[in-house]
Write a protein that holds these residues in place. Structure first.
Motif, PDB file in Angstrom:
ATOM      1  N   ALA A  85      24.418  45.598  31.264  1.00  0.00           N
ATOM      2  CA  ALA A  85      24.944  44.770  32.362  1.00  0.00           C
ATOM      3  C   ALA A  85      24.526  45.341  33.703  1.00  0.00           C
ATOM      4  N   ALA A  86      24.631  46.648  33.840  1.00  0.00           N
ATOM      5  CA  ALA A  86      24.258  47.303  35.096  1.00  0.00           C
ATOM      6  C   ALA A  86      22.761  47.169  35.362  1.00  0.00           C
ATOM      7  N   LEU A  89      21.953  43.625  36.657  1.00  0.00           N
ATOM      8  CA  LEU A  89      22.755  43.131  37.772  1.00  0.00           C
ATOM      9  C   LEU A  89      21.907  42.539  38.897  1.00  0.00           C
ATOM     10  N   VAL A  98      29.175  38.169  35.607  1.00  0.00           N
ATOM     11  CA  VAL A  98      28.756  39.057  34.523  1.00  0.00           C
ATOM     12  C   VAL A  98      29.840  39.003  33.444  1.00  0.00           C
ATOM     13  N   ILE A 121      31.064  52.791  34.492  1.00  0.00           N
ATOM     14  CA  ILE A 121      29.996  51.857  34.836  1.00  0.00           C
ATOM     15  C   ILE A 121      30.534  50.470  35.212  1.00  0.00           C
ATOM     16  N   LEU A 122      31.575  50.014  34.522  1.00  0.00           N
ATOM     17  CA  LEU A 122      32.135  48.698  34.856  1.00  0.00           C
ATOM     18  C   LEU A 122      32.786  48.713  36.234  1.00  0.00           C
ATOM     19  N   LYS A 124      31.842  50.515  38.716  1.00  0.00           N
ATOM     20  CA  LYS A 124      30.747  50.517  39.694  1.00  0.00           C
ATOM     21  C   LYS A 124      30.174  49.114  39.879  1.00  0.00           C
ATOM     22  N   ILE A 125      30.102  48.355  38.791  1.00  0.00           N
ATOM     23  CA  ILE A 125      29.611  46.971  38.897  1.00  0.00           C
ATOM     24  C   ILE A 125      30.592  46.141  39.727  1.00  0.00           C
ATOM     25  N   LYS A 126      31.884  46.269  39.420  1.00  0.00           N
ATOM     26  CA  LYS A 126      32.910  45.506  40.138  1.00  0.00           C
ATOM     27  C   LYS A 126      32.939  45.878  41.616  1.00  0.00           C
ATOM     28  N   GLN A 128      30.630  46.346  43.536  1.00  0.00           N
ATOM     29  CA  GLN A 128      29.581  45.647  44.283  1.00  0.00           C
ATOM     30  C   GLN A 128      29.973  44.204  44.611  1.00  0.00           C
ATOM     31  N   VAL A 130      30.929  41.894  42.484  1.00  0.00           N
ATOM     32  CA  VAL A 130      30.478  40.969  41.444  1.00  0.00           C
ATOM     33  C   VAL A 130      31.668  40.520  40.609  1.00  0.00           C
ATOM     34  N   VAL A 132      33.271  40.038  37.378  1.00  0.00           N
ATOM     35  CA  VAL A 132      33.045  40.613  36.058  1.00  0.00           C
ATOM     36  C   VAL A 132      34.136  40.150  35.097  1.00  0.00           C
TER      37      VAL A 132
END
Length: 199
Positions: A85-86, A89, A98, A121-122, A124-126, A128, A130, A132
């Protein structure tokens, strides 16, 4: 107006990503819209990265000219694993979603000790900004009867985000998987469908 939706399905070899793309493509064909699918393999054997692009028209008159999805174009990134996922992205468009299996599968560099799996990691995605939708697809697949049903759990979650009636998805599952696995796959789909919100 030519309205085209783009979905990237990413995972690790052996997870059933190709079946997921086949179900998505078949469901949209059932709807009567133009669909293009393109598969990109890293290492096609179990453990290697597998990516599929699926693009389809939102209406019967919308044409899809190419299956390729460029960075910033994907409406949905469906990830069978958090690190995948990362990695993908950058392909997500602003306002995209995502959908990710929270399961961690170590890639080969981590297994051999030449790299370390990133922490949180999740989060870090959130961070940004995004949207999720994360779910423990492995646990739900086990509830359905087999860990191999992770792909159908994730399809169920994705179905909540796409404009297609649930019944059409279920009919596509029935026509795509072997007869003896239909009930298990429908259960996995239902668990995924019910595991996420549609906000």
């Amino acid at each position: 107006m030519n309205q085209v939706k783009s979905v990237i399905i990413v995972g690790v070899g052996g997870q059933g990503t190709l079946l997921a793309s086949r179900v998505l493509g078949s469901a949209m064909l059932r709807r009567g819209v133009d669909v293009k699918v393109s598969e990109v393999h890293g290492m096609s054997q179990r453990g290697g990265s597998v990516v599929t692009y699926v693009r389809y028209g939102e209406t019967a008159g919308s044409q899809v000219y190419s299956p390729i999805i460029e960075p910033g174009e994907a409406d949905v990134v469906l990830a069978f694993e958090a690190l995948e996922a990362a990695r993908f992205l950058p392909y997500l468009k602003e306002g995209g979603t995502v959908i990710v299996n929270s399961q961690q599968i170590d890639p080969m560099p981590v297994i051999t000790g030449s790299a370390v799996y990133p922490e949180h990691i999740l989060d870090k995605i959130k961070a940004q900004g995004v949207h999720v939708m994360a779910l423990d697809a492995l646990r739900l697949a086990e509830q359905a009867g087999s860990i191999k049903a992770v792909n159908m759990v994730l399809i169920g979650a994705m179905a909540r985000r796409l404009s297609l009636p649930r019944e059409d998805w279920e009919e596509t599952v029935r026509s795509t998987v072997p007869v003896k696995f239909i009930d298990m796959n429908l259960k996995a789909f239902a668990l995924g469908y019910g595991a996420v919100d549609t906000e």
